[in-house]
Write a protein that holds these residues in place. Structure first.
Motif, PDB file in Angstrom:
ATOM      1  N   ASP A 120       0.844  -1.211   0.000  1.00 26.26           N
ATOM      2  CA  ASP A 120       0.000   0.000   0.000  1.00 26.26           C
ATOM      3  C   ASP A 120       0.865   1.242   0.000  1.00 26.26           C
ATOM      4  O   ASP A 120       1.994   1.234   0.497  1.00 26.26           O
ATOM      5  N   GLU A 124      -4.287   5.262   2.795  1.00 26.50           N
ATOM      6  CA  GLU A 124      -5.460   4.902   3.601  1.00 26.50           C
ATOM      7  C   GLU A 124      -5.060   4.464   5.013  1.00 26.50           C
ATOM      8  O   GLU A 124      -5.863   3.866   5.728  1.00 26.50           O
ATOM      9  N   GLN A 127      -7.285   5.027   8.139  1.00 26.40           N
ATOM     10  CA  GLN A 127      -8.538   4.272   8.310  1.00 26.40           C
ATOM     11  C   GLN A 127      -8.335   2.761   8.301  1.00 26.40           C
ATOM     12  O   GLN A 127      -9.200   2.011   8.765  1.00 26.40           O
ATOM     13  N   ALA A 128      -7.217   2.309   7.740  1.00 23.20           N
ATOM     14  CA  ALA A 128      -7.088   0.882   7.445  1.00 23.20           C
ATOM     15  C   ALA A 128      -6.485   0.090   8.593  1.00 23.20           C
ATOM     16  O   ALA A 128      -5.711   0.612   9.395  1.00 23.20           O
ATOM     17  N   GLU A 129      -6.834  -1.176   8.645  1.00 21.90           N
ATOM     18  CA  GLU A 129      -6.162  -2.128   9.501  1.00 21.90           C
ATOM     19  C   GLU A 129      -4.917  -2.591   8.739  1.00 21.90           C
ATOM     20  O   GLU A 129      -4.997  -2.914   7.550  1.00 21.90           O
ATOM     21  N   ASN A 156      -8.630  -1.668  -2.433  1.00 20.84           N
ATOM     22  CA  ASN A 156      -8.433  -0.750  -1.309  1.00 20.84           C
ATOM     23  C   ASN A 156      -9.666  -0.757  -0.402  1.00 20.84           C
ATOM     24  O   ASN A 156     -10.501  -1.671  -0.487  1.00 20.84           O
ATOM     25  N   LEU A 157      -9.772   0.243   0.465  1.00 20.60           N
ATOM     26  CA  LEU A 157     -10.883   0.276   1.421  1.00 20.60           C
ATOM     27  C   LEU A 157     -12.222   0.553   0.751  1.00 20.60           C
ATOM     28  O   LEU A 157     -13.279   0.361   1.364  1.00 20.60           O
ATOM     29  N   ILE A 190      -2.700  -3.252   3.551  1.00 18.50           N
ATOM     30  CA  ILE A 190      -3.879  -2.902   4.342  1.00 18.50           C
ATOM     31  C   ILE A 190      -4.916  -3.986   4.123  1.00 18.50           C
ATOM     32  O   ILE A 190      -4.955  -4.618   3.065  1.00 18.50           O
ATOM     33  N   PRO A 192      -8.038  -5.366   2.850  1.00 15.33           N
ATOM     34  CA  PRO A 192      -8.931  -4.842   1.807  1.00 15.33           C
ATOM     35  C   PRO A 192     -10.401  -4.974   2.183  1.00 15.33           C
ATOM     36  O   PRO A 192     -10.746  -5.686   3.114  1.00 15.33           O
ATOM     37  N   LYS A 193     -11.238  -4.275   1.431  1.00 10.66           N
ATOM     38  CA  LYS A 193     -12.693  -4.471   1.514  1.00 10.66           C
ATOM     39  C   LYS A 193     -13.143  -5.210   0.253  1.00 10.66           C
ATOM     40  O   LYS A 193     -12.439  -5.229  -0.762  1.00 10.66           O
ATOM     41  N   ALA A 218     -14.066  -9.689   0.766  1.00 11.24           N
ATOM     42  CA  ALA A 218     -12.695  -9.160   0.728  1.00 11.24           C
ATOM     43  C   ALA A 218     -11.753 -10.308   0.392  1.00 11.24           C
ATOM     44  O   ALA A 218     -11.882 -11.407   0.925  1.00 11.24           O
ATOM     45  N   ASP A 241     -15.887 -12.176   6.512  1.00 11.51           N
ATOM     46  CA  ASP A 241     -16.623 -11.307   5.596  1.00 11.51           C
ATOM     47  C   ASP A 241     -18.038 -11.855   5.390  1.00 11.51           C
ATOM     48  O   ASP A 241     -18.233 -13.060   5.258  1.00 11.51           O
TER      49      ASP A 241
END
Ligand code: MBD
Ligand code: FE
Length: 279
Positions: A120, A124, A127-129, A156-157, A190, A192-193, A218, A241
């Motif tokens: 990454d 992000e 906000q990201a884990e 990405n998120l 990160i 992802p979503k 995800a 998820d």
């Protein structure tokens, strides 16, 4: 018209009408597909308006570069995997990480490194884990493969992929990692979503008419390749998820849902927040 009459008619158009050398494989495939389509038109009593609506649909899907999304959405890409699995089983090959579909969002030429990469671009991070993953590439006999090529890409998120989403930096969340002398790779990225089909696109429009959603859980994509080895195309899904076993592209498989360990202890995270030699 009977199916036999249709076969004769389509053969007269495609095979008997050939007055120049034909490509036999293409001829056989087109003969079969046009024949099957005509039979479907007959059996379903397809009306002219329906025919032109269908053609328009394909034209629009193509113009929007969505044919690569339609194929997994209709299960066709999954079907190719089922056939590849069957062919391997027949050849006596089994075991190892299962294959699953590539999807339409791979881009060649990602930055390469050895052993470790950060995927990454940090945009992000607030906000990201943070996600760490490591693994080893083995051959069929369970021997590690030093120098194996591990191509990784994910969303990405927002569930979007760089290149297709022009708001991301180029090659964000895409890397090539060459396995180390022990066949190992590791990366930091990160979490992802999941991806969702473009809500106003052709694919989602058709899915709506079929009463289906267009969501994927995800996931992270991989190409694994090494000299003298067949390439593995696969993905892992992120456990927990909501769409884990309800993927519109039918790519979820047993064996592709690794355990995720969530770490919240600040010291433990700080220790991981560096390239660690497989601590
Ligand atoms: C994706 O991210 C994907 O992996 C597939 C198979 C289809 C659409 C979007
Ligand atoms: Fe994907």
């Amino acid at each position: 018209m009977t199916h036999n009459d249709i076969d004769t008619l389509v053969k007269s158009w495609i095979v008997d009408a050939a007055d120049r050398p034909a490509h036999p494989r293409v001829q056989a495939i087109v003969l079969r597909l046009v024949g099957d389509l005509c039979k479907a038109m007959e059996d379903l009593d397809i009306q002219p308006a329906e025919f032109w609506t269908g053609l328009d649909f394909l034209a629009n899907a193509g113009a929007a570069h969505e044919l690569g999304l339609l194929a997994p959405g209709l299960g066709l890409e999954r079907f190719m995997d089922i056939r590849a699995d069957e062919a391997e089983a027949k050849a006596g090959l089994q075991g190892g990480t299962p294959r699953t579909i590539e999807g339409p969002l791979y881009v060649a030429g990602a930055p390469a490194s050895e052993g470790f990469a950060r995927l990454d671009d940090g945009s992000e991070s607030a906000q990201a884990e943070v996600l760490f993953m490591q693994g080893t590439v083995y051959d069929q006999q369970g021997k590690p493969l030093p120098g194996a090529k591990v191509e990784v890409w994910h969303a990405n998120l927002m569930g979007n992929y760089s290149f297709f989403d022009q708001s991301q930096s180029s090659f964000n969340l895409r890397r090539t990692i060459y396995a180390d002398a022990q066949g190992r790779y590791q990366f930091r990225s990160i979490m992802p979503k999941g991806y969702g089909c473009p809500p106003d696109g052709s694919t989602q429009h058709l899915l709506d008419l079929l009463g289906r959603h267009g969501q994927r859980p995800a996931h992270i994509h991989f190409f694994i390749s090494a000299e003298g080895q067949r390439q593995l195309t696969t993905q892992i899904n992120i456990d927990g998820d909501a769409y884990l076993w309800d993927d519109f592209a039918f790519a979820s498989r047993e064996g592709l849902v690794p355990a995720v360990t969530h770490v919240s202890d600040a010291a433990a995270i700080a220790a991981k927040d560096l390239q660690q030699p497989f601590a």
